[in-house]
Enzyme design. Structure first.
Site, short mmCIF file in Angstrom:
data_model
loop_
_atom_site.label_atom_id
_atom_site.label_comp_id
_atom_site.label_asym_id
_atom_site.label_seq_id
_atom_site.Cartn_x
_atom_site.Cartn_y
_atom_site.Cartn_z
N ASP A 1 0.84 -1.21 0.00
CA ASP A 1 0.00 0.00 0.00
C ASP A 1 0.88 1.27 0.00
O ASP A 1 2.07 1.19 -0.28
CB ASP A 1 -1.02 -0.01 1.14
CG ASP A 1 -2.37 0.56 0.68
OD1 ASP A 1 -2.37 1.65 0.07
OD2 ASP A 1 -3.40 -0.08 0.92
N HIS B 1 2.71 1.41 -2.92
CA HIS B 1 1.92 2.14 -3.91
C HIS B 1 2.43 3.57 -4.05
O HIS B 1 1.76 4.41 -4.63
CB HIS B 1 0.44 2.14 -3.55
CG HIS B 1 -0.19 0.78 -3.56
ND1 HIS B 1 -1.50 0.55 -3.18
CD2 HIS B 1 0.30 -0.43 -3.92
CE1 HIS B 1 -1.77 -0.75 -3.29
NE2 HIS B 1 -0.69 -1.36 -3.73
#
Ligand code: NAG
Ligand code: NAG
Ligand code: NAG
Ligand code: NAG
Length: 412
Positions: free
Chosen positions: A234, A257
């Site tokens: 993430d 991410h």
């Protein structure tokens, strides 16, 4: 007694240093410092010594006794178990030195009802640090990741959560395996500094350590991140609604991410402004840097992004070096009818280098601005190579002053 006072040695060496400092201050001038040092209390909670024993009551007693301007010590080589929320209430200009390890329990039922493992609500002045760099905060998240993979409704706590407050420093430690996000700041907190942190979320199975954002920076001013290393799943850093005056100086993110503004405008007007990122090394990320805005329509709000600079970003095997999404959370049919009316202003991408992965090659960036919003983005000194082929930057609705040659076909 749950804890004892161990300040004598540290204090005498401090006095030694003061006494041997440069000769300029007179004895008279030094005295007030010496007195305030002498008053500074130090508490060392006693560890229960087994994961079945919750050490939080002892640590909270130490905060109650020494938290007002004093120091709480978690000694080297000692393990303390956090089987309940460690709440910093009572800390006012306190120093919390972690040389040993704090490990959260994996009682998923208990943690499902809690926001955070370590919680700071409206704390005025706190330093959590390791003097030696050996201190570890271990979220013990494996069981939570496994359970979440089976049931995505499982609620999992943030490892360390700041809700309001000011002048908080977290530095020189390792944090690992949070059940969910590592560090969150919101509630209009101001002057929060994260420095010299090594953060690793690593699963020991094939189950991903889901949602282990490194930093979620929400409503706050003057948050700084300096010398940070994150390996996670993430976002590495998420600049969330209300983030204002955030600087990030020297960060390495692996497997994330990326450094991401948003998502903004899900249901309200959400603003992220005055962000400066310099010196980012981005490895194996989905995107190195990005902006995510929801589209328009009556169910959504509006995203506003203003004065955000990414300066000096080195990309290694990231799928995109930069990505702007203005159709987040909906499909392209929806977004054609209800394009984002959000504002992107003063966004600067400069001094990007390195090579993307082959995933979207030869595209190295995908900048999908909205036909109905503003797209104030400029790019300079962009030398990102594609994982294969001749690099291109995909664009939609970007200004002619963008600063790189565009290829049509951006989406998202
Ligand atoms: C886990 O937490 C629940 C809810 O707080 C509690 O009832 C239960 O006793 C705990 N289990 C263990 C093993 O501590
Ligand atoms: C950066 O942080 C690491 C720990 O992650 C530390 O060992 C190193 O000394 C820090 N460097 C600086 C310049 O502060
Ligand atoms: C833009 O943001 C940076 C980083 O917070 C800040 O230092 C600078 O003053 C801001 N510029 C303006 C014009 O507000
Ligand atoms: C261009 O970026 C590189 C890093 O990618 C940097 O070393 C160089 O100084 C930059 N050049 C200019 C003119 O800013």
């Amino acid at each position: 007694m749950q804890f004892f006072n161990s300040q004598t040695l540290a204090l005498s060496s401090l006095l030694f240093l003061v006494a041997n400092a440069a000769p300029s201050p007179t004895l008279k001038q030094r005295n007030p410092d010496t007195i305030s040092l002498a008053k500074r209390a130090s508490c060392t909670p006693t560890a229960g010594g087994a994961s079945s024993v919750d050490d939080v009551p002892a640590i909270e007693s130490a905060i109650a006794s020494c938290g007002s301007g004093g120091t709480i010590v978690i000694p080297a080589g000692k393990d303390y178990y956090l089987n309940s929320v460690l709440d910093f209430s009572g800390c006012k200009s306190c120093t919390f030195n972690i040389e040993g390890t704090l490990t959260a329990s994996n009682n998923l039922t208990y943690w499902a009802t809690q926001t955070a493992i370590i919680y700071m609500k409206d704390i005025a002045g706190a330093t959590i640090q390791s003097l030696t760099g050996s201190g570890v905060i271990d979220g013990n998240g494996q069981a939570a990741w496994e359970s979440f993979a089976q049931d995505s409704s499982l609620k999992r706590p943030t490892l360390h959560y700041i809700d309001g407050g000011s002048n908080i420093v977290i530095q020189n430690l390792a944090a690992k395996n949070p059940p969910n996000v590592f560090f969150s700041v919101k509630g209009d907190a101001t002057n929060v500094q994260y420095a010299s942190l090594t953060m690793t979320a690593k699963s020991d199975s094939t189950t991903a350590p889901k949602n282990t954002d490194g930093f979620d920076i929400g409503a706050s001013t003057y948050t700084t991140l300096t010398n940070i290393t994150v390996s996670n799943q993430d976002d590495c850093v998420a600049f969330k609604p209300g983030a204002n005056y955030v600087t990030v100086d020297t960060i390495t993110c692996t497997g994330s991410h990326g450094l991401s503004v948003g998502s903004l405008g899900s249901t309200n007007t959400d603003t992220v402004q005055n962000v400066y990122v310099t010196g980012a090394t981005m490895i194996n990320s989905a995107k190195a840097v990005g902006i995510k805005l929801y589209p328009g329509g009556s169910s959504h709000g509006q995203g506003v992004v203003s004065n955000v600079t990414y300066d000096g970003v080195t990309v290694t095997n990231c799928d995109y070096a930069a990505q702007i999404q203005t159709c987040y959370g909906e499909d392209s049919t929806y977004c054609t009818t209800y394009p984002s009316t959000g504002t992107i202003a003063g966004v600067v991408l400069k001094n990007f280098k390195g090579t993307t992965s082959t995933k979207y090659a030869p595209a190295t960036a995908n900048l999908d601005c909205s036909s109905a919003g503003t797209c104030g983005v400029t790019i300079s000194n962009w030398s990102v190579k594609a994982g294969s082929g001749t690099a291109e930057v995909l664009c939609a609705n970007t200004p002619s002053t963008l600063g790189v040659t565009c290829t049509d076909g951006a989406s998202g």
